[in-house]
Every structure is written in structure tokens, then in C-alpha cells.
Write an enzyme that holds these catalytic residues in place. Structure first.
Site, PDB file in Angstrom:
ATOM      1  N   TRP A   9       0.815  -1.220   0.000  1.00 28.48           N
ATOM      2  CA  TRP A   9       0.000   0.000   0.000  1.00 28.48           C
ATOM      3  C   TRP A   9       0.847   1.269   0.000  1.00 28.48           C
ATOM      4  O   TRP A   9       0.338   2.378   0.021  1.00 28.48           O
ATOM      5  CB  TRP A   9      -0.976  -0.031   1.190  1.00 28.48           C
ATOM      6  CG  TRP A   9      -2.081  -1.040   0.997  1.00 28.48           C
ATOM      7  CD1 TRP A   9      -2.350  -1.753  -0.138  1.00 28.48           C
ATOM      8  CD2 TRP A   9      -3.059  -1.460   1.961  1.00 28.48           C
ATOM      9  NE1 TRP A   9      -3.432  -2.579   0.050  1.00 28.48           N
ATOM     10  CE2 TRP A   9      -3.887  -2.416   1.336  1.00 28.48           C
ATOM     11  CE3 TRP A   9      -3.326  -1.123   3.298  1.00 28.48           C
ATOM     12  CZ2 TRP A   9      -4.968  -3.032   1.995  1.00 28.48           C
ATOM     13  CZ3 TRP A   9      -4.383  -1.735   3.951  1.00 28.48           C
ATOM     14  CH2 TRP A   9      -5.191  -2.682   3.299  1.00 28.48           C
ATOM     15  N   LYS A  10       2.164   1.079   0.028  1.00 31.21           N
ATOM     16  CA  LYS A  10       3.104   2.212  -0.045  1.00 31.21           C
ATOM     17  C   LYS A  10       2.697   3.292   0.959  1.00 31.21           C
ATOM     18  O   LYS A  10       2.276   2.965   2.067  1.00 31.21           O
ATOM     19  CB  LYS A  10       3.184   2.738  -1.484  1.00 31.21           C
ATOM     20  CG  LYS A  10       3.473   1.618  -2.480  1.00 31.21           C
ATOM     21  CD  LYS A  10       3.951   2.082  -3.821  1.00 31.21           C
ATOM     22  CE  LYS A  10       4.207   0.872  -4.716  1.00 31.21           C
ATOM     23  NZ  LYS A  10       4.891   1.187  -5.936  1.00 31.21           N
ATOM     24  N   HIS A  92      12.961  -2.611  -1.503  1.00 38.26           N
ATOM     25  CA  HIS A  92      12.095  -2.148  -2.599  1.00 38.26           C
ATOM     26  C   HIS A  92      12.845  -1.078  -3.394  1.00 38.26           C
ATOM     27  O   HIS A  92      13.583  -0.275  -2.816  1.00 38.26           O
ATOM     28  CB  HIS A  92      10.784  -1.596  -2.031  1.00 38.26           C
ATOM     29  CG  HIS A  92       9.763  -1.355  -3.094  1.00 38.26           C
ATOM     30  ND1 HIS A  92       9.804  -0.256  -3.920  1.00 38.26           N
ATOM     31  CD2 HIS A  92       8.682  -2.088  -3.486  1.00 38.26           C
ATOM     32  CE1 HIS A  92       8.791  -0.325  -4.772  1.00 38.26           C
ATOM     33  NE2 HIS A  92       8.102  -1.422  -4.539  1.00 38.26           N
ATOM     34  N   GLU A  94      11.950   1.641  -4.579  1.00 41.97           N
ATOM     35  CA  GLU A  94      11.709   3.027  -4.150  1.00 41.97           C
ATOM     36  C   GLU A  94      12.602   3.386  -2.963  1.00 41.97           C
ATOM     37  O   GLU A  94      12.997   4.538  -2.803  1.00 41.97           O
ATOM     38  CB  GLU A  94      10.214   3.207  -3.821  1.00 41.97           C
ATOM     39  CG  GLU A  94       9.385   3.267  -5.105  1.00 41.97           C
ATOM     40  CD  GLU A  94       7.952   2.805  -4.969  1.00 41.97           C
ATOM     41  OE1 GLU A  94       7.473   2.647  -3.833  1.00 41.97           O
ATOM     42  OE2 GLU A  94       7.306   2.579  -6.014  1.00 41.97           O
ATOM     43  N   GLU A 164      11.147  -7.363  -9.445  1.00 40.39           N
ATOM     44  CA  GLU A 164      10.411  -6.147  -9.790  1.00 40.39           C
ATOM     45  C   GLU A 164      11.255  -5.276 -10.714  1.00 40.39           C
ATOM     46  O   GLU A 164      12.063  -4.454 -10.233  1.00 40.39           O
ATOM     47  CB  GLU A 164      10.086  -5.360  -8.516  1.00 40.39           C
ATOM     48  CG  GLU A 164       9.162  -6.071  -7.578  1.00 40.39           C
ATOM     49  CD  GLU A 164       8.298  -5.055  -6.836  1.00 40.39           C
ATOM     50  OE1 GLU A 164       7.072  -5.132  -6.960  1.00 40.39           O
ATOM     51  OE2 GLU A 164       8.853  -4.178  -6.173  1.00 40.39           O
ATOM     52  N   GLY A 170       4.517   0.836 -11.332  1.00 39.70           N
ATOM     53  CA  GLY A 170       3.641   2.008 -11.388  1.00 39.70           C
ATOM     54  C   GLY A 170       3.519   2.627 -12.761  1.00 39.70           C
ATOM     55  O   GLY A 170       3.178   3.802 -12.900  1.00 39.70           O
ATOM     56  N   SER A 210       3.235  -3.338 -12.134  1.00 37.41           N
ATOM     57  CA  SER A 210       2.016  -3.159 -12.933  1.00 37.41           C
ATOM     58  C   SER A 210       1.182  -4.432 -13.072  1.00 37.41           C
ATOM     59  O   SER A 210       0.557  -4.662 -14.117  1.00 37.41           O
ATOM     60  CB  SER A 210       2.340  -2.554 -14.302  1.00 37.41           C
ATOM     61  OG  SER A 210       2.896  -1.254 -14.131  1.00 37.41           O
ATOM     62  N   GLY A 231       1.227  -3.149  -6.179  1.00 36.02           N
ATOM     63  CA  GLY A 231       1.074  -1.820  -5.600  1.00 36.02           C
ATOM     64  C   GLY A 231      -0.300  -1.263  -5.931  1.00 36.02           C
ATOM     65  O   GLY A 231      -1.302  -1.562  -5.263  1.00 36.02           O
TER      66      GLY A 231
HETATM   67  P1  PGA Z   1       2.698  -1.348  -9.004  1.00 30.20           P
HETATM   68  O1  PGA Z   1       3.773  -1.358  -7.782  1.00 30.20           O
HETATM   69  O2  PGA Z   1       1.885  -2.598  -8.856  1.00 30.20           O
HETATM   70  O3  PGA Z   1       1.895  -0.104  -8.774  1.00 30.20           O
HETATM   71  O4  PGA Z   1       3.484  -1.341 -10.251  1.00 30.20           O
HETATM   72  C1  PGA Z   1       4.485  -2.530  -7.505  1.00 30.20           C
HETATM   73  C2  PGA Z   1       5.466  -2.274  -6.411  1.00 30.20           C
HETATM   74  O5  PGA Z   1       5.971  -1.171  -6.259  1.00 30.20           O
HETATM   75  O6  PGA Z   1       5.799  -3.162  -5.654  1.00 30.20           O
END
Ligand code: PGA
Length: 247
Positions: A9-10, A92, A94, A164, A170, A210, A231
Site C-alpha cells: 500500500w506504499k 524495494h 523506491e 520487480e 507504477g 504493474s 502496488g
Molecule cells: P505497481 O507497484 O503494482 O503499482 O506497479 C508494484 C510495487 O511497487 O511493488
């Protein structure tokens, strides 16, 4: 192997929305996959209270590299266990990108999480530039070996790896399922070398980037794809329910 669905859920849901989303999911999620909700730290207690005694698992999005100490702002893996977490996302992209997490820090976090009894979901994957330069395997190799070097899984300790590709996160441009399967086969080989064949047998390798209700099945159908890290498409109860139903 039971498919694993990690809902990341970030920083998208505040405490109230996270608890509300979890409430809508308890008792309404289709049977089958193991589903892990990963809300923000501040929503962990609230979501833990909702999912306790349900089939839903709880995960954090990060943890400290050590269990106790003068580390202002960090969250101990021991405290995550005490709250009811079973899983933690580590490394991750990010966090690598925006928080300066290095392979060395990630290696320490994996060890700290395991020794507290959490199951780490270690994220690896190449950027768009690295992909263009044909470095996918080299990146996966480096990230995995540095995180897992010298590690031995004892007792009930378990690991999951999420492949990933950074360019797919995203963006609504998921990897091709066959390409993901190739990367996953490579990951299984390296993990086997690092932690041994018997530990690697229990390994879940997840695809992330995605994933949505429409494409999830095409990933799950591939060899070596044991689940997904989601995500955007996990951040409302309706979408996550639809996604789980499609597996
Ligand atoms: P996303 O994010 O499904 O929105 O691409 C995946 C993630 O960051 O783990």
C-alpha cells in the site's frame, strides 16, 4: 505451492483508509492465495487488529537493520513481530532510489528480519537503463548475491524474492510474462547457490510491476512464478478482491 499475493500500500492509504480497506477484505477475499497486507507503519496496529484471527497476513514495508539501539526513526523487526507482522518487504526499488538503501544495508536488513522471525520479501530488479544495456541478469546476480551471501536459513526461516523490474513499477507497462519467467528461473538458480537446494525449494519468487486483475493470471501461469507483489491494483478492496479472484 500456495500463491502469495503481497499488497504493497506504499504511502497511499492513511490510517483510517487502511483499516477500512482491511475491514472490507476480511471475510470477502476469495479462498486460495495467501494474501499479505502491507500498510504504512502508522496503520500497522489498526490493520493488525482487523486481520487478527482471519486468513489475511500482515507485513511491513521496511524494517531496521538491527533489533535495538540508538537509531532515531527506525522500526525494529522485533517490534513488527510483536505487532503481528509475519512478513517484511526489504530493498524495494523506491527505497533503493529515494532513501539511498545500498546492497550492504539490504543484506543486514534481511538478516535482522530473519533473526526476529519475519519472512523477508527481498526485492530485486533492473532499471530501464540497465535493461537497455542488457544488464538484467548482472543486476539480479549482484543484488541477490550481496543480500544472501553466507546466509543459511535455519528452522522455520523462509525467504521470498520479488522480481520487480524498476521500469515496470507504477507504469502500467508490466514485463512480458515469458520474460518474467526467465528472470525467475535465473533467480531460483542463484538462490539455490546461495542458500542451498533444500531452502530454495520452499522459496516463493514473486513478480511485481504493474500487475492488475487482467494480467495477473498470465504471470501466475508461468513456471517459477509463485505469486505477485502488487502496488496500485491492491490499494482498494474491490481491486484487490478482483485480482485475488483472478488467480
Ligand atoms: P505497481 O507497484 O503494482 O503499482 O506497479 C508494484 C510495487 O511497487 O511493488
Amino acid at each position: 505451492m500456495i500463491p502469495l499475493v503481497i499488497a504493497n500500500w506504499k504511502m497511499q492509504l492513511d490510517d483510517v483508509s487502511a483499516v477500512d480497506t482491511a475491514r472490507r477484505l476480511v471475510d470477502t477475499l476469495p479462498e486460495g492465495p495467501e494474501v499479505v497486507l502491507c500498510p504504512s507503519f502508522t496503520a500497522l496496529v489498526g490493520v493488525a487488529n482487523v486481520v487478527r484471527d482471519s486468513k489475511i497476513f500482515l507485513g511491513a514495508q521496511d524494517c531496521a537493520a538491527t533489533k535495538r539501539g540508538a537509531y532515531t526513526g527506525e522500526v525494529s523487526p522485533d517490534d513488527l513481530i510483536a505487532l503481528g507482522c509475519q512478513y517484511v518487504i526489504i530493498g524495494h526499488s523506491e527505497r533503493r532510489q529515494h532513501c539511498g538503501e545500498t546492497d550492504a544495508m539490504i543484506a543486514q536488513k534481511v538478516r535482522a528480519a530473519l533473526s526476529s522471525g519475519l519472512r523477508p520479501i527481498l526485492c530485486v530488479g533492473e532499471t530501464a537503463d540497465e535493461k537497455r544495456m542488457g544488464q538484467r541478469e548482472a543486476v539480479i546476480d549482484r543484488q541477490l548475491r550481496s543480500a544472501l551471501h553466507g546466509l543459511s536459513l535455519v528452522g522455520s526461516q523462509q525467504l521470498a524474492i520479488a522480481y520487480e523490474p524498476v521500469w515496470a513499477i507504477g507504469t502500467q507497462h508490466a514485463a512480458k510474462p515469458e520474460d518474467a519467467a526467465q528472470a525467475h528461473a535465473y533467480i531460483v538458480e542463484i538462490v539455490r547457490e546461495c542458500v542451498g537446494t533444500s531452502s530454495a525449494q520452499q522459496l516463493h519468487v514473486l513478480y511485481g510491476g504493474s500487475v492488475d486483475p487482467k494480467n495477473v493470471r498470465s504471470f501466475i501461469d508461468q513456471p517459477h512464478v509463485h505469486g505477485v507483489l502488487v502496488g496500485t491494483a491492491s490499494q482498494t478492496a474491490t481491486r484487490l478482491r478482483t485480482l485475488v479472484a483472478a488467480i
